[in-house]
Design an enzyme around this catalytic site. Structure first.
Site, PDB file in Angstrom:
ATOM      1  N   LYS A  22       1.471 -49.740 -62.029  1.00  0.00           N
ATOM      2  CA  LYS A  22       2.438 -51.226 -62.262  1.00  0.00           C
ATOM      3  C   LYS A  22       1.471 -52.334 -62.487  1.00  0.00           C
ATOM      4  O   LYS A  22       1.894 -53.140 -63.547  1.00  0.00           O
ATOM      5  CB  LYS A  22       3.497 -51.165 -61.039  1.00  0.00           C
ATOM      6  CG  LYS A  22       3.873 -52.440 -60.939  1.00  0.00           C
ATOM      7  CD  LYS A  22       4.801 -52.456 -59.783  1.00  0.00           C
ATOM      8  CE  LYS A  22       4.079 -52.890 -58.515  1.00  0.00           C
ATOM      9  NZ  LYS A  22       3.977 -54.256 -58.415  1.00  0.00           N
ATOM     10  N   ASN A  23       0.646 -52.705 -61.649  1.00  0.00           N
ATOM     11  CA  ASN A  23      -0.086 -53.839 -61.628  1.00  0.00           C
ATOM     12  C   ASN A  23      -1.007 -54.002 -63.048  1.00  0.00           C
ATOM     13  O   ASN A  23      -1.497 -55.327 -63.086  1.00  0.00           O
ATOM     14  CB  ASN A  23      -0.685 -54.317 -60.323  1.00  0.00           C
ATOM     15  CG  ASN A  23       0.275 -54.534 -59.223  1.00  0.00           C
ATOM     16  OD1 ASN A  23       1.409 -54.461 -59.465  1.00  0.00           O
ATOM     17  ND2 ASN A  23      -0.157 -54.474 -58.007  1.00  0.00           N
ATOM     18  N   ARG A  93       7.965 -61.883 -58.896  1.00  0.00           N
ATOM     19  CA  ARG A  93       7.029 -62.744 -58.967  1.00  0.00           C
ATOM     20  C   ARG A  93       5.924 -62.866 -59.925  1.00  0.00           C
ATOM     21  O   ARG A  93       5.661 -63.809 -60.500  1.00  0.00           O
ATOM     22  CB  ARG A  93       6.356 -62.947 -57.631  1.00  0.00           C
ATOM     23  CG  ARG A  93       7.109 -63.498 -56.384  1.00  0.00           C
ATOM     24  CD  ARG A  93       6.081 -63.585 -55.131  1.00  0.00           C
ATOM     25  NE  ARG A  93       5.751 -64.868 -55.347  1.00  0.00           N
ATOM     26  CZ  ARG A  93       4.390 -65.390 -55.928  1.00  0.00           C
ATOM     27  NH1 ARG A  93       3.550 -64.415 -56.556  1.00  0.00           N
ATOM     28  NH2 ARG A  93       4.014 -66.647 -55.975  1.00  0.00           N
ATOM     29  N   CYS A 117       7.616 -64.734 -50.828  1.00  0.00           N
ATOM     30  CA  CYS A 117       8.522 -63.473 -50.455  1.00  0.00           C
ATOM     31  C   CYS A 117       7.833 -62.918 -49.239  1.00  0.00           C
ATOM     32  O   CYS A 117       7.372 -63.648 -48.498  1.00  0.00           O
ATOM     33  CB  CYS A 117       8.087 -62.600 -51.617  1.00  0.00           C
ATOM     34  SG  CYS A 117       6.165 -61.995 -51.608  1.00  0.00           S
ATOM     35  N   ARG A 122       2.465 -67.549 -51.159  1.00  0.00           N
ATOM     36  CA  ARG A 122       1.924 -66.956 -52.479  1.00  0.00           C
ATOM     37  C   ARG A 122       1.938 -68.279 -53.509  1.00  0.00           C
ATOM     38  O   ARG A 122       2.848 -68.087 -54.432  1.00  0.00           O
ATOM     39  CB  ARG A 122       2.965 -65.924 -53.046  1.00  0.00           C
ATOM     40  CG  ARG A 122       2.609 -64.743 -51.969  1.00  0.00           C
ATOM     41  CD  ARG A 122       3.308 -63.449 -52.577  1.00  0.00           C
ATOM     42  NE  ARG A 122       2.379 -62.751 -53.537  1.00  0.00           N
ATOM     43  CZ  ARG A 122       2.772 -61.671 -54.258  1.00  0.00           C
ATOM     44  NH1 ARG A 122       3.793 -61.194 -53.819  1.00  0.00           N
ATOM     45  NH2 ARG A 122       2.049 -61.148 -54.973  1.00  0.00           N
ATOM     46  N   PRO A 123       1.314 -69.284 -53.382  1.00  0.00           N
ATOM     47  CA  PRO A 123       1.287 -70.128 -54.165  1.00  0.00           C
ATOM     48  C   PRO A 123       0.701 -70.094 -55.705  1.00  0.00           C
ATOM     49  O   PRO A 123      -0.055 -69.036 -55.616  1.00  0.00           O
ATOM     50  CB  PRO A 123       0.478 -71.518 -53.457  1.00  0.00           C
ATOM     51  CG  PRO A 123      -0.394 -70.592 -52.589  1.00  0.00           C
ATOM     52  CD  PRO A 123       0.233 -69.180 -52.187  1.00  0.00           C
ATOM     53  N   ASP A 309      -2.759 -53.868 -50.706  1.00  0.00           N
ATOM     54  CA  ASP A 309      -1.733 -53.142 -51.109  1.00  0.00           C
ATOM     55  C   ASP A 309      -1.593 -51.538 -50.576  1.00  0.00           C
ATOM     56  O   ASP A 309      -0.858 -50.989 -50.526  1.00  0.00           O
ATOM     57  CB  ASP A 309      -1.595 -52.874 -52.712  1.00  0.00           C
ATOM     58  CG  ASP A 309      -1.275 -54.271 -53.336  1.00  0.00           C
ATOM     59  OD1 ASP A 309      -0.603 -54.953 -52.552  1.00  0.00           O
ATOM     60  OD2 ASP A 309      -1.307 -54.489 -54.505  1.00  0.00           O
ATOM     61  N   ILE A 331      -6.068 -61.074 -47.165  1.00  0.00           N
ATOM     62  CA  ILE A 331      -5.551 -61.658 -48.373  1.00  0.00           C
ATOM     63  C   ILE A 331      -4.218 -62.369 -48.159  1.00  0.00           C
ATOM     64  O   ILE A 331      -3.965 -63.308 -48.928  1.00  0.00           O
ATOM     65  CB  ILE A 331      -5.308 -60.474 -49.187  1.00  0.00           C
ATOM     66  CG1 ILE A 331      -6.712 -59.580 -49.622  1.00  0.00           C
ATOM     67  CG2 ILE A 331      -4.949 -61.012 -50.937  1.00  0.00           C
ATOM     68  CD1 ILE A 331      -7.693 -60.226 -50.359  1.00  0.00           C
ATOM     69  N   ARG A 401      10.725 -50.466 -56.651  1.00  0.00           N
ATOM     70  CA  ARG A 401      10.109 -51.519 -57.672  1.00  0.00           C
ATOM     71  C   ARG A 401       8.609 -51.074 -57.870  1.00  0.00           C
ATOM     72  O   ARG A 401       8.193 -51.094 -58.975  1.00  0.00           O
ATOM     73  CB  ARG A 401       9.960 -52.937 -56.754  1.00  0.00           C
ATOM     74  CG  ARG A 401      11.105 -53.509 -56.682  1.00  0.00           C
ATOM     75  CD  ARG A 401      10.819 -54.768 -56.046  1.00  0.00           C
ATOM     76  NE  ARG A 401       9.727 -55.663 -56.597  1.00  0.00           N
ATOM     77  CZ  ARG A 401       8.728 -56.303 -56.027  1.00  0.00           C
ATOM     78  NH1 ARG A 401       8.715 -56.556 -54.627  1.00  0.00           N
ATOM     79  NH2 ARG A 401       7.900 -56.744 -56.748  1.00  0.00           N
TER      80      ARG A 401
HETATM   81  N1  EPU Z   1      -3.530 -67.743 -53.967  1.00  0.00           N
HETATM   82  C1  EPU Z   1      -3.461 -69.118 -53.867  1.00  0.00           C
HETATM   83  N2  EPU Z   1      -3.321 -69.557 -54.845  1.00  0.00           N
HETATM   84  C2  EPU Z   1      -2.843 -69.206 -56.163  1.00  0.00           C
HETATM   85  C3  EPU Z   1      -2.922 -67.934 -56.301  1.00  0.00           C
HETATM   86  C4  EPU Z   1      -3.144 -66.965 -54.972  1.00  0.00           C
HETATM   87  O1  EPU Z   1      -3.664 -69.548 -52.920  1.00  0.00           O
HETATM   88  O2  EPU Z   1      -2.931 -69.876 -57.134  1.00  0.00           O
HETATM   89  C5  EPU Z   1      -3.859 -66.842 -52.896  1.00  0.00           C
HETATM   90  C6  EPU Z   1      -2.630 -66.043 -52.506  1.00  0.00           C
HETATM   91  O3  EPU Z   1      -1.704 -66.627 -51.574  1.00  0.00           O
HETATM   92  C7  EPU Z   1      -3.250 -64.918 -51.645  1.00  0.00           C
HETATM   93  C8  EPU Z   1      -4.527 -64.693 -52.585  1.00  0.00           C
HETATM   94  O4  EPU Z   1      -4.858 -66.052 -52.969  1.00  0.00           O
HETATM   95  O5  EPU Z   1      -3.703 -65.161 -50.360  1.00  0.00           O
HETATM   96  C9  EPU Z   1      -4.591 -63.584 -53.435  1.00  0.00           C
HETATM   97  O6  EPU Z   1      -3.415 -63.396 -54.189  1.00  0.00           O
HETATM   98  P1  EPU Z   1      -3.263 -63.061 -55.766  1.00  0.00           P
HETATM   99  O7  EPU Z   1      -3.036 -64.028 -56.720  1.00  0.00           O
HETATM  100  O8  EPU Z   1      -4.633 -62.060 -56.118  1.00  0.00           O
HETATM  101  O9  EPU Z   1      -2.245 -62.049 -55.680  1.00  0.00           O
HETATM  102  P2  EPU Z   1      -1.253 -61.638 -56.852  1.00  0.00           P
HETATM  103  O10 EPU Z   1      -2.075 -61.919 -58.271  1.00  0.00           O
HETATM  104  O11 EPU Z   1       0.042 -62.695 -56.695  1.00  0.00           O
HETATM  105  C10 EPU Z   1      -1.428 -59.324 -57.113  1.00  0.00           C
HETATM  106  C11 EPU Z   1      -0.884 -58.077 -57.008  1.00  0.00           C
HETATM  107  C12 EPU Z   1      -0.112 -57.936 -55.691  1.00  0.00           C
HETATM  108  C13 EPU Z   1      -1.373 -57.468 -54.713  1.00  0.00           C
HETATM  109  C14 EPU Z   1      -2.500 -58.725 -54.884  1.00  0.00           C
HETATM  110  C15 EPU Z   1      -3.793 -58.747 -54.395  1.00  0.00           C
HETATM  111  C16 EPU Z   1       0.385 -57.985 -59.147  1.00  0.00           C
HETATM  112  C17 EPU Z   1       1.679 -57.858 -60.028  1.00  0.00           C
HETATM  113  N3  EPU Z   1       0.443 -58.180 -57.847  1.00  0.00           N
HETATM  114  O12 EPU Z   1      -0.932 -60.402 -56.595  1.00  0.00           O
HETATM  115  O13 EPU Z   1       0.454 -56.458 -55.610  1.00  0.00           O
HETATM  116  O14 EPU Z   1      -1.047 -57.552 -53.360  1.00  0.00           O
HETATM  117  O15 EPU Z   1      -2.647 -58.981 -56.345  1.00  0.00           O
HETATM  118  O16 EPU Z   1      -4.418 -57.678 -54.675  1.00  0.00           O
HETATM  119  O17 EPU Z   1      -0.663 -57.321 -59.782  1.00  0.00           O
HETATM  120  C18 EPU Z   1       2.206 -55.035 -54.937  1.00  0.00           C
HETATM  121  O18 EPU Z   1       1.998 -54.317 -55.639  1.00  0.00           O
HETATM  122  O19 EPU Z   1       2.842 -54.489 -53.936  1.00  0.00           O
HETATM  123  C19 EPU Z   1       1.615 -56.299 -54.752  1.00  0.00           C
HETATM  124  C20 EPU Z   1       2.150 -57.460 -53.980  1.00  0.00           C
END
Ligand code: EPU
Length: 422
Positions: A22-23, A93, A117, A122-123, A309, A331, A401
């Site tokens: 999915k991701n 998101r 969420c 999740r900024p 995850d 994370i 999902r």
């Molecule tokens: N973060 C910031 N600022 C940003 C972006 C991220 O501070 O602009 C922080 C987040 O709050 C978090 C960390 O950086 O503490 C890492 O977040 P990341 O951006 O890597 O998460 P994401 O890209 O939003 C993806 C996956 C998530 C998975 C995370 C971490 C997708 C669609 N989602 O989210 O998957 O947990 O990476 O590996 O790829 C899931 O599948 O259940 C899921 C939540």
């Protein structure tokens, strides 16, 4: 609303095949926006998040078609509405990953700012910082991120690290935007997750020039345009890991097909470390548990560390270990909604800040529980299969999902999971 009634305990055996990730699929679908023509994506899982992404792409002007072989055709010949609507972004998101490709292709994008969420705030500040460094002007208006680059984007050297390390979708956004920027971009502290490598490989098949794939330093030589392409999405390592825990928690024996152990070294190491046997086999692995589960320590980290995850699923497993374990979440420090629910099933978990102390118990007991997010609900299903009696998991739309018809895939292996309408 659907619920799962789960009867336990059961012992799983048989073989199961892992779906496409999915991701990986979500940003790859967004990347199709970058090329004016029809791309085809194979091995896309049939999930509600994927349907939401199809809606999002249709909204910006793509023609999306689901083919008989399960592949998706995404025709991005015309992108006439570079907008990510609130009604879609609030449901998923990950919709934020159209921001980079829309900006690169249309020089303007409006995407609703995602909110928090169940797993945290999740900024997206790092996404925006990276795009600004490519020359975009970005401001917020009525809850929408408005990004503009009237003269196109320009390559730059960008440090993309944040307080919790790299960002997966932030890297995806900046990487996609940089493919069409003028000149060279370096992304330092890029996410190394296999899903980002898969995206970069897809982009290269479209004519992008990305090197350093899989490393924390990506170098992108901007090109004038990309062409449509065809790509097969990698297997879902989180689904594979969930099946591995399913074998372990039920003292079962599962052959897991279509799984790349090479992407899962931290997970396999941890399973072996706590007493689970993982034997590599052609294109997959055989997971068995005969003895006790040993207590252990887990710290979630960006790839190649232990994935956040799978934190909830391993918490369910370690709640049956022969001692005390500690799970530290590095994370998403608030990703512990499952703790109270697992305790309702007679687990013994105590949250201390961003850590949980897991005191191993001999058995779990069925109870009505509430799913709060995708991976937390997977943990409750796993616990329900190991627990004595009936577990009712409410709000299973969370699990839909990310796991395709999980009950139809686990029941042939010996599970007793019944989907009912509340
Ligand atoms: N973060 C910031 N600022 C940003 C972006 C991220 O501070 O602009 C922080 C987040 O709050 C978090 C960390 O950086 O503490 C890492 O977040 P990341 O951006 O890597 O998460 P994401 O890209 O939003 C993806 C996956 C998530 C998975 C995370 C971490 C997708 C669609 N989602 O989210 O998957 O947990 O990476 O590996 O790829 C899931 O599948 O259940 C899921 C939540």
């Amino acid at each position: 609303m659907d619920i799962f009634r789960i009867e336990g305990p059961v012992q799983l055996s048989g073989s199961v095949t892992v779906n496409g990730s999915k991701n990986a699929a979500l940003p790859i679908m967004a990347a199709c926006i970058l090329a004016a023509g029809k791309s085809t994506i194979l091995s896309v899982p049939n999930l509600s998040d994927i349907s939401v992404c199809c809606e999002l792409l249709t909204g910006v002007g793509c023609k999306v078609q689901k083919n008989e072989d399960g592949s998706l055709s995404i025709d991005a010949a015309t992108i006439d509405n570079p907008v990510g609507d609130y009604e879609i972004v609030r449901r998923m998101r990950a919709s934020i990953c159209v921001l980079g490709p829309l900006l690169a292709r249309c020089r303007r994008a409006e995407v609703s700012m995602p909110g928090g969420c169940a797993i945290g705030d999740r900024p997206v500040d790092i996404h925006l910082r990276g795009l600004r460094e490519l020359g975009a002007e970005i401001h917020l208006e009525n809850g929408y991120i408005i990004a503009e680059a009237a003269d196109g984007l320009t390559g730059s050297s960008i440090f993309l690290g944040g307080p919790f390390g790299s960002t997966v979708l932030g890297t995806a956004n900046v990487l996609m935007a940089a493919t069409l920027a003028k000149g060279k971009t370096i992304i330092e502290s890029a996410a190394c997750e296999p899903e980002i490598a898969d995206l970069a490989n897809f982009l290269n098949s479209m004519g992008a020039k990305i090197s350093g794939i899989g490393s924390p330093r990506l170098t992108i030589e901007g090109v004038k345009e990309l062409r449509p392409s065809e790509h097969k999405v990698i297997p879902d390592r989180i689904e594979a890991g969930t099946f591995m825990v399913a074998a372990a928690i039920t003292s079962g024996r599962l052959q897991i097909n279509n799984c790349r152990l090479d992407d899962m070294m931290a997970v396999v190491y941890k399973l072996r470390n706590i007493g689970v046997t993982v034997d590599e086999s052609d294109g997959g692995c055989l997971v068995t548990r005969n003895g006790p589960i040993h207590a252990s320590h887990i710290t979630t980290q960006p790839y190649p560390g232990f994935p956040t995850d799978l934190q909830a699923q391993f918490m369910a497993l370690l709640s049956l270990a022969d001692g005390n374990s500690i799970i530290i979440e590095k994370i998403f420090p608030d990703r512990f909604m499952h703790v109270a629910e697992l305790n309702r099933m007679a687990a013994s978990l105590r949250k201390e800040g961003a850590a949980v102390i897991v005191s191993g118990t001999k058995k779990l007991m069925g109870a009505p529980v509430m799913a709060s997010d995708l991976r937390a609900s997977a943990a409750l299903v796993l616990a329900g299969m190991a627990a004595e009696g009936t577990t009712v998991v409410n709000r299973v739309y969370h699990i839909d999902r990310g796991y395709e018809k999980i009950e139809e895939r686990l029941n042939p292996l010996g599970a007793k999971i019944y989907r009912e309408t509340d």
